[in-house]
Write an enzyme that holds these catalytic residues in place. Structure first.
Site, short mmCIF file in Angstrom:
data_model
loop_
_atom_site.label_atom_id
_atom_site.label_comp_id
_atom_site.label_asym_id
_atom_site.label_seq_id
_atom_site.Cartn_x
_atom_site.Cartn_y
_atom_site.Cartn_z
N PRO A 192 0.72 -1.13 0.16
CA PRO A 192 -0.01 -0.01 0.04
C PRO A 192 0.84 1.24 0.10
CG PRO A 192 0.10 -1.03 2.14
CD PRO A 192 0.93 -1.78 1.30
N ARG A 235 -1.24 16.24 -9.57
CA ARG A 235 -2.46 15.37 -9.74
C ARG A 235 -3.93 15.72 -10.27
NH1 ARG A 235 -4.71 12.63 -6.28
NH2 ARG A 235 -4.46 10.47 -7.25
N CYS A 279 3.45 28.79 -16.07
CA CYS A 279 2.98 29.22 -17.54
C CYS A 279 2.42 27.98 -18.17
CB CYS A 279 4.28 29.91 -18.00
SG CYS A 279 4.59 31.33 -17.44
N GLU A 280 1.43 27.48 -17.49
CA GLU A 280 0.68 26.60 -17.98
C GLU A 280 -0.71 26.52 -17.46
OE1 GLU A 280 1.50 23.39 -19.75
OE2 GLU A 280 3.78 23.88 -19.75
N1 LLP Z 1 2.87 -1.43 -5.94
C1 LLP Z 1 3.20 -1.32 -7.24
C2 LLP Z 1 3.88 -2.28 -7.98
C3 LLP Z 1 2.92 -0.10 -7.83
O1 LLP Z 1 3.04 0.34 -8.98
C4 LLP Z 1 2.23 0.91 -6.96
C5 LLP Z 1 1.74 2.26 -7.69
C6 LLP Z 1 1.84 0.33 -5.69
C7 LLP Z 1 2.41 -0.61 -5.32
C8 LLP Z 1 1.13 1.63 -4.72
O2 LLP Z 1 -0.02 1.74 -5.11
P1 LLP Z 1 -1.11 2.80 -4.20
O3 LLP Z 1 -1.41 1.73 -2.90
O4 LLP Z 1 -0.37 3.84 -3.81
O5 LLP Z 1 -2.34 2.91 -5.09
N2 LLP Z 1 0.69 8.80 -9.23
C9 LLP Z 1 -0.35 8.21 -9.30
C10 LLP Z 1 -0.49 6.89 -8.59
C11 LLP Z 1 0.50 5.86 -9.41
C12 LLP Z 1 0.74 4.55 -8.70
C13 LLP Z 1 1.91 3.74 -9.38
N3 LLP Z 1 2.11 2.81 -8.54
C14 LLP Z 1 -1.57 9.12 -8.42
O6 LLP Z 1 -1.24 10.06 -8.09
O7 LLP Z 1 -2.69 8.83 -8.31
#
Ligand code: LLP
Length: 405
Positions: free
Chosen positions: A264, A302, A332-333
């Site tokens: 997580p 985000r 500037c976007e």
């Molecule tokens: N494990 C793997 C292999 C992953 O690629 C990720 C996230 C996680 C765990 C953790 O996922 P989470 O529990 O945080 O959902 N930048 C995007 C989220 C990209 C997630 C990438 N991988 C955002 O801000 O929504």
């Protein structure tokens, strides 16, 4: 009741450390970790914090101190986790499209490794044979997650070895005498529906008989947390029950006991983070009132990148009547944080706070427009500590090699 930092505390911290500022609340992270432990207490479940969400080493140290492990997506993250004091066996490295040399380097630290391509798996087998237990990341062809950009398990996704290639994995395992200890999937981020996890488990269950040395099923991350007030996150208690049920079935069917791992990110740190900015300029244009703040997509991308909602409050004029604003950045976007958002009347210099800023906030920040990244503060035992100072012009120039005339 969840642990929160009050408006008063946030205002005081912003006054002391300046804005734009990321503020993290250690006890809130602990609380989320305890919720996970409680929900999964009846299965042998281990949690690896997906540190790509937020890698500040002081935050990592806190996460280590509460007993959670670390999941890394790059060699540098592995090194930050080691710096925070995680032991190699508490670190998992899940690579995607990396050069084999990065995997070799990770192996030299002795961390757990998940590999997500046949090509790297072959090279791994050639070099390590049976000597280094390894995990295989599969793509289960399941559509999941809050939006397509953060959906990673579907049949057009670049992540993992397509599950239809399992036979090739088995062949490689035999040919290279690979010690496959883990099967891994991660289908996306912000997965609310518990059934999606259950489907993932079921895809992997079918494959178990092919892997005699399997000890771990790693289900990745992706638990949803509420972003919009009143919204529900993943029901982790229900998920805990589901996992118990599904793994009970395996035990019976195959007479094998497997560990469950999760990774997580958002679940642990999203709600523990606050991003505080100040309003530079108010601009009325027809019906629209723009509140231009001292930040932008360089600090919190985000909303612009995923269309994500971040709740925003004016913490320096709380009692005022809400008005409608377009809250925008100074880059500037077209960096719109929120459109037509009701916020307590905003005056220039007011402090606004963005909630759910702990995950993928600072971590995705940049120096675009040659602006400084925000500073970061960690509040622990009610004491705010600066855990990253603000950039300076010297920082911007530090890696440049300026040519002489
Ligand atoms: N494990 C793997 C292999 C992953 O690629 C990720 C996230 C996680 C765990 C953790 O996922 P989470 O529990 O945080 O959902 N930048 C995007 C989220 C990209 C997630 C990438 N991988 C955002 O801000 O929504």
């Amino acid at each position: 009741m969840p642990q929160v930092l009050t408006h008063q505390q946030l205002l005081k911290i912003a006054g002391e450390f300046g804005t734009p500022l990321y503020v993290y609340h250690a006890e809130r992270i602990t609380e989320q970790y305890h919720r996970l432990q409680e929900a999964f207490k009846e299965t042998s479940t281990t949690f690896f914090y997906a540190c790509k969400a937020l890698t500040n080493v002081s935050v990592l140290k806190h996460i280590k101190s509460i007993g959670c492990n670390a999941d890394c997506s790059s060699l540098n993250e592995v090194q930050l986790a080691l710096k925070a004091g995680f032991r190699p066996e508490q670190i998992l490295y899940t690579s995607n499209n990396v050069a084999f040399s990065e995997i070799e380097n990770a192996a030299s630290f002795g961390v757990h490794i998940n590999i997500d391509s046949l090509s790297n798996l072959r090279k791994f087998g050639q070099k390590y044979g049976h000597s280094y237990p390894v995990g295989v990341r599969l793509r289960p062809n399941i559509m999941a997650g809050g939006n397509l950009k953060i959906s990673t398990g579907h049949n057009k996704s670049k992540f993992g070895i397509p599950v239809e290639d399992t036979e090739k994995v088995v062949q490689l395992m035999k040919e290279k005498n690979l010690h496959i200890r883990t099967l891994h999937i991660h289908t996306g981020s912000e997965i609310k529906d518990v059934e999606v996890f259950a489907r993932g488990i079921e895809v992997l269950f079918e494959l178990i008989p092919h892997f005699p040395e399997l000890e771990v099923i790693d289900l990745g991350g992706g638990f949803k947390v509420p972003y919009v007030p009143g919204e529900e996150g993943t029901d982790i208690t229900l998920l805990g029950k589901k996992v118990k049920e599904e793994f009970g079935t395996i035990e019976k069917r195959y007479n094998r006991k497997l560990q469950v791992w999760f990774e997580p990110g958002k679940f642990l740190v999203s709600e523990a983070g606050y991003f505080i900015v100040q309003v530079n300029v108010l601009k009325q244009s027809g019906d629209t009132c723009f509140a231009g703040v001292n930040s932008g997509l360089n600090h919190l991308i985000r909303p612009m990148f995923y269309g994500s909602y971040h709740h925003i409050e004016n913490i320096s004029n709380v009692a005022a009547e809400p008005q409608r604003y377009n809250i925008t950045g100074n880059i500037c976007e077209t960096d719109t944080f929120a459109e037509d958002r009701m916020v307590a009347e905003i005056r220039e210099d007011d402090y606004l706070v963005f909630y759910n800023a702990g995950a993928y906030g600072f971590e995705m920040a940049s120096n675009y427009n040659s602006r400084f990244k925000p500073a970061e503060v960690l509040v622990k035992n009610n004491i705010p500590t600066l855990v990253r100072r603000r950039d300076t012009l010297e920082d911007l120039l530090a890696t440049q090699v300026v040519m002489t005339d």
